[in-house]
Design a protein around this motif. Structure first.
Motif, short mmCIF file in Angstrom:
data_model
loop_
_atom_site.label_atom_id
_atom_site.label_comp_id
_atom_site.label_asym_id
_atom_site.label_seq_id
_atom_site.Cartn_x
_atom_site.Cartn_y
_atom_site.Cartn_z
N PHE A 97 -0.89 -0.10 -13.02
CA PHE A 97 -0.72 -1.46 -12.48
C PHE A 97 0.76 -1.86 -12.49
O PHE A 97 1.27 -2.46 -11.55
N ALA A 149 -5.42 3.57 -11.07
CA ALA A 149 -4.96 2.18 -11.06
C ALA A 149 -4.00 1.89 -9.91
O ALA A 149 -3.97 0.77 -9.40
N THR A 184 0.84 -1.21 0.00
CA THR A 184 0.00 0.00 0.00
C THR A 184 0.87 1.25 0.00
O THR A 184 0.57 2.23 -0.69
N ARG A 237 -3.69 -2.65 -3.28
CA ARG A 237 -4.55 -3.56 -2.51
C ARG A 237 -4.55 -4.97 -3.11
O ARG A 237 -4.58 -5.97 -2.39
N TRP A 238 -4.54 -5.02 -4.44
CA TRP A 238 -4.53 -6.31 -5.12
C TRP A 238 -3.24 -7.09 -4.80
O TRP A 238 -3.26 -8.29 -4.52
N ILE A 250 -5.52 0.69 -6.54
CA ILE A 250 -6.16 -0.60 -6.79
C ILE A 250 -5.10 -1.70 -6.86
O ILE A 250 -5.25 -2.79 -6.27
N SER A 252 2.10 1.82 -3.36
CA SER A 252 1.08 2.38 -4.26
C SER A 252 0.98 3.89 -4.09
O SER A 252 0.71 4.61 -5.05
#
Length: 464
Positions: free
Chosen positions: A378, A322, A130, A328-329, A325, A133
């Motif tokens: 991503f 993105a 996280t 977390r993915w 997301i 990100s």
């Protein structure tokens, strides 16, 4: 995430965004600089090459300097250097001086990127994916929003504004970083008594000189041959000289006690090797479009800098969406599925470039840029997570430097690819040819991602 960690990440983020922001704002300024200085594209493209060559050299060197002199000190010093360069660049009396200040700006911002990643890796221990990100929002968001910001600045002021806009970011980051970055434990016992000769060997100055000389000679030979339309004896000599120097660089790095780029590391950690190879290809693909599309829109479609920046905004916004997301993915599933989806999205975006012509709608362009944006967002988070999983903790500074060097090497290759395909005149046919090359690169990324080992295996290797 703890409040102190959040403020630490904000202070680091405001600093590291200066590097991608300045590397991307220039995309919409190329046509303007060509006109102002009366230069061909191959000549003005050196403002791109100079930035990335300097960044590729500065990243690993500053990673070492941070380990020796303290990461906090290097980060704050980088902000000061970037601040001074941003003040002086608008005053450049010639294009040559602009290149000088651009290199200075590159070194200053490079002092922050690898160091900033290492600081987060060490001091933010909870939910690191996280945290990555969030850093990716600053890095990829600044890179993707750069053309939009640059387009607005050039439309309302002039090209000088793309340098002056750095000043408030540098000041804010310095104030926050000074207050939030923990002081390093003194590694400085060795640093205080280090002689100039020892420091020269420690940073591997001969390796740096060989790398820079070989890369510059090779670029000069290739770009000069493309500009003149044929390969003369002088061009061939420059290309051959560059290749010979780069081979000498590889031989030197394999023997050096403290190499500038530790090539032996790649043999020892194969997962780390593939992370860097993939990152080179990703950046080659992304920045070929990133630098090529704004110039194509302005020179072939005759779209203004402002509207070009607005069109590129879809790329930036989707990349920003993105990134969290992906964070977390990755926390749940590891980097492999995120990187595979990213490669597929980049493949679809490349197919659009192949089918584009001068009558293609701008709505279709925005949709294609959105696909590239999601793929890029991503990928940025996924690649950083893969880096940390494949790198031992004790060499994270060196690994981060290598990682960013791979990014800049991919960007240099992207600029070279553009210059070779487009030459001094952008065209729809040339841009479609570029799309075919990008599609091949994207398919290679799909295959690499598909064959990537499961994240658990990568993590196990990273801990060994």
């Amino acid at each position: 995430m703890k409040p102190n960690s959040r403020w630490l990440m904000i202070s680091i983020g405001l600093g590291i965004l200066l590097n991608p922001l300045n590397s991307s704002m220039i995309a919409v300024a190329i046509a303007n600089l060509q006109h102002v200085y009366n230069l061909e594209y191959t000549a003005v493209s050196w403002i791109i090459f100079a930035f990335y060559i300097a960044s590729a050299i500065a990243q690993p060197v500053m990673g070492k300097a941070g380990d020796l002199f303290g990461r906090r000190n290097i980060f704050l010093a980088g902000l000061v250097v970037a601040f001074i360069a941003s003040l002086l660049a608008p005053l450049s009396p010639s294009f040559g001086w602009l290149i000088v200040f651009r290199i200075m700006q590159s070194i200053g911002t490079s002092m922050m990127v690898a160091i900033g990643m290492a600081i987060i890796r060490i001091h933010v221990t909870e939910k690191q994916a996280t945290a990555l990100s969030v850093l990716a929002i600053f890095l990829s968001g600044a890179a993707a929003l750069g053309p939009f910001v640059g387009g607005i600045l050039i439309h309302w002021w002039d090209w000088q504004a793309i340098f002056l806009v750095n000043i408030p970011f540098a000041v804010a980051s310095f104030i926050l970083a000074y207050r939030t970055i923990p002081r390093d434990e003194p590694p400085a016992a060795a640093a205080n008594g280090m002689s100039l000769r020892t420091w020269w060997r420690f940073i591997d100055a001969p390796g740096i000189l060989l790398f820079a000389a070989g890369l510059i000679a090779l670029l000069v030979g290739l770009l000069s041959a493309k500009s003149s339309g044929h390969i003369s004896s002088s061009h061939a000599v420059a290309i051959l000289f560059g290749l010979v120097i780069l081979i000498a660089f590889v031989r030197h790095e394999l023997k050096a006690a403290s190499p500038f780029i530790p090539l032996r590391t790649f043999a020892k950690y194969p997962a780390l090797t593939w992370v860097n190879v993939e990152f080179i290809l990703v950046n080659m693909l992304f920045y070929s479009l990133f630098f090529g599309l704004p110039s194509y829109l302005q020179m072939v479609r005759h779209i203004s800098e402002l509207h070009t920046g607005m069109l590129m905004l879809s790329l930036g916004l989707c990349s920003l969406i993105a990134s969290p997301i992906a964070g977390r993915w990755i926390d749940k599933s590891g980097p492999r599925p995120v990187l595979l989806v990213s490669a597929v999205l980049l493949t679809f975006g490349s197919i659009w470039v192949v089918t584009m012509d001068s009558a293609s709608s701008l709505i279709g362009l925005c949709l294609a840029l959105a696909v590239f944006g999601f793929g890029s967002g991503f990928n940025n988070v996924g690649m950083q997570a893969a880096l940390f999983k494949s790198s031992p903790k004790e060499m994270i500074g060196v690994s981060s430097g290598l990682f960013m060097t791979s990014r800049y090497f991919g960007t240099i290759l992207a600029s070279l690819l553009l210059s070779v395909i487009m030459g001094d005149k952008f065209s729809t046919a040339g841009f479609q040819t570029l799309g075919i090359v990008l599609m091949v690169i994207a398919l290679c990324l799909v295959m690499i991602s598909w064959r990537r080992r499961e994240s658990g295996q990568l993590q196990e290797q990273g801990r060994s």
